[in-house]
Design a protein around this motif. Structure first.
Motif, mmCIF file in Angstrom:
data_model
loop_
_atom_site.group_PDB
_atom_site.id
_atom_site.type_symbol
_atom_site.label_atom_id
_atom_site.label_comp_id
_atom_site.label_asym_id
_atom_site.label_seq_id
_atom_site.Cartn_x
_atom_site.Cartn_y
_atom_site.Cartn_z
ATOM 1 N N ARG A 21 -8.240 -2.843 5.313
ATOM 2 C CA ARG A 21 -7.056 -3.959 5.285
ATOM 3 C C ARG A 21 -5.834 -2.614 5.102
ATOM 4 N N TYR A 22 -5.279 -2.934 5.232
ATOM 5 C CA TYR A 22 -3.957 -1.846 5.042
ATOM 6 C C TYR A 22 -3.267 -2.094 3.517
ATOM 7 N N ALA A 23 -3.184 -1.451 3.062
ATOM 8 C CA ALA A 23 -2.760 -1.294 1.523
ATOM 9 C C ALA A 23 -1.929 -0.452 0.549
ATOM 10 N N LEU A 24 -1.130 -1.457 -0.313
ATOM 11 C CA LEU A 24 -0.459 0.263 -1.150
ATOM 12 C C LEU A 24 -1.274 0.020 -1.969
ATOM 13 N N TYR A 25 -1.403 1.297 -2.508
ATOM 14 C CA TYR A 25 -3.285 1.766 -3.307
ATOM 15 C C TYR A 25 -1.900 2.854 -4.718
ATOM 16 N N GLU A 26 -2.902 3.002 -5.949
ATOM 17 C CA GLU A 26 -1.920 3.311 -6.705
ATOM 18 C C GLU A 26 -3.387 4.021 -7.364
ATOM 19 N N LEU A 27 -3.367 5.917 -7.183
ATOM 20 C CA LEU A 27 -4.368 6.190 -8.265
ATOM 21 C C LEU A 27 -3.655 6.785 -9.367
ATOM 22 N N GLY A 28 -4.394 7.179 -10.158
ATOM 23 C CA GLY A 28 -4.840 7.373 -11.757
ATOM 24 C C GLY A 28 -5.910 8.757 -11.934
ATOM 25 N N ASP A 29 -4.829 8.942 -13.288
ATOM 26 C CA ASP A 29 -6.257 9.943 -14.038
ATOM 27 C C ASP A 29 -6.962 9.156 -14.515
ATOM 28 N N ALA A 30 -7.467 10.270 -15.648
ATOM 29 C CA ALA A 30 -9.308 9.437 -16.510
ATOM 30 C C ALA A 30 -7.893 8.624 -17.254
ATOM 31 N N ALA A 31 -7.374 8.857 -18.120
ATOM 32 C CA ALA A 31 -6.760 8.398 -18.785
ATOM 33 C C ALA A 31 -5.557 6.698 -18.634
ATOM 34 N N GLY A 32 -6.149 6.657 -17.480
ATOM 35 C CA GLY A 32 -4.867 5.418 -16.887
ATOM 36 C C GLY A 32 -3.271 5.347 -16.206
ATOM 37 N N THR A 33 -2.962 7.364 -16.091
ATOM 38 C CA THR A 33 -1.836 7.466 -16.181
ATOM 39 C C THR A 33 -1.398 7.821 -14.376
ATOM 40 N N THR A 34 -0.865 7.132 -14.153
ATOM 41 C CA THR A 34 -0.191 7.251 -12.746
ATOM 42 C C THR A 34 -0.173 8.410 -12.048
ATOM 43 N N ARG A 74 -5.931 1.694 -7.873
ATOM 44 C CA ARG A 74 -5.851 0.060 -7.996
ATOM 45 C C ARG A 74 -4.633 -0.214 -6.380
ATOM 46 N N TRP A 75 -5.103 -1.794 -5.818
ATOM 47 C CA TRP A 75 -4.363 -1.555 -5.122
ATOM 48 C C TRP A 75 -3.501 -3.350 -4.534
ATOM 49 N N GLU A 76 -2.374 -3.453 -3.881
ATOM 50 C CA GLU A 76 -2.321 -4.327 -3.491
ATOM 51 C C GLU A 76 -2.845 -4.343 -2.085
ATOM 52 N N LEU A 77 -3.227 -5.422 -1.163
ATOM 53 C CA LEU A 77 -3.592 -5.761 0.349
ATOM 54 C C LEU A 77 -2.103 -6.250 0.921
ATOM 55 N N ALA A 78 -1.594 -5.351 2.066
ATOM 56 C CA ALA A 78 -0.548 -5.967 2.975
ATOM 57 C C ALA A 78 -1.459 -6.702 3.883
ATOM 58 N N ASN A 79 0.108 -6.944 5.257
ATOM 59 C CA ASN A 79 -0.610 -7.901 6.251
ATOM 60 C C ASN A 79 -0.679 -6.696 7.010
ATOM 61 N N ASN A 80 0.042 -5.616 7.142
ATOM 62 C CA ASN A 80 0.264 -4.902 8.493
ATOM 63 C C ASN A 80 0.944 -3.816 7.726
ATOM 64 N N LYS A 81 1.161 -2.025 8.497
ATOM 65 C CA LYS A 81 1.276 -0.781 8.202
ATOM 66 C C LYS A 81 2.799 -1.177 7.530
ATOM 67 N N PRO A 82 4.094 -1.892 8.537
ATOM 68 C CA PRO A 82 5.313 -2.518 7.994
ATOM 69 C C PRO A 82 5.530 -2.899 6.576
ATOM 70 N N HIS A 83 4.189 -3.881 6.614
ATOM 71 C CA HIS A 83 4.361 -4.423 4.921
ATOM 72 C C HIS A 83 4.126 -3.563 4.305
ATOM 73 N N ALA A 84 2.564 -2.806 4.845
ATOM 74 C CA ALA A 84 2.369 -1.420 3.327
ATOM 75 C C ALA A 84 3.138 -0.775 2.850
ATOM 76 N N GLU A 85 4.153 -0.431 3.493
ATOM 77 C CA GLU A 85 5.473 0.180 3.541
ATOM 78 C C GLU A 85 6.514 -0.071 2.595
ATOM 79 N N GLN A 86 6.778 -1.245 3.722
ATOM 80 C CA GLN A 86 7.708 -2.035 2.365
ATOM 81 C C GLN A 86 7.266 -1.884 0.983
ATOM 82 N N LEU A 87 6.282 -2.469 0.183
ATOM 83 C CA LEU A 87 6.013 -2.129 -1.521
ATOM 84 C C LEU A 87 6.045 -0.629 -1.196
ATOM 85 N N LEU A 88 5.350 -0.179 -0.560
ATOM 86 C CA LEU A 88 5.452 1.536 -1.057
ATOM 87 C C LEU A 88 7.492 1.191 -1.610
#
Length: 94
Positions: A21-34, A74-88
């Motif tokens: 599914r489409y999602a907004l995702y966040e990447l972090g380093d090993a220390a948990g820094t975004t 980590r991520w937040e699922l979205a309903n579709n691409k426009p929803h993912a863009e809104q979350l971003l």
């Protein structure tokens, strides 16, 4: 701002476990820094991150020199691409 989800270790085994599914995702380093945020079809984005260190629609929120390589996600699922863009947009505005 960060997603209020637990970090998951970024490795190849995770690709088969995430929803297609489409999602907004966040990447972090090993220390948990975004490192930053991205959007897209989650399995495809994970493959891109694992291969190249970032996804196709990835936005750094910090200077890449100040953090390590992507090690967590980590991520937040979205309903579709426009929803993912809104979350971003909401994350980048915070």
């Amino acid at each position: 701002m960060s997603l209020r989800k637990p970090w998951r270790e970024l490795d190849r085994s995770l690709v088969s476990q995430v929803p297609d599914r489409y999602a907004l995702y966040e990447l972090g380093d090993a220390a948990g820094t975004t490192i930053g945020f991205g959007i897209g079809a989650l399995p495809d984005e994970l493959r891109e991150v694992l291969a190249y260190g970032e996804g196709t629609e990835f936005h750094y929120t910090t200077d890449a020199a100040d953090v390590g390589d992507p090690a967590q996600i980590r991520w937040e699922l979205a309903n579709n691409k426009p929803h993912a863009e809104q979350l971003l947009a909401e994350q980048l505005d915070d």
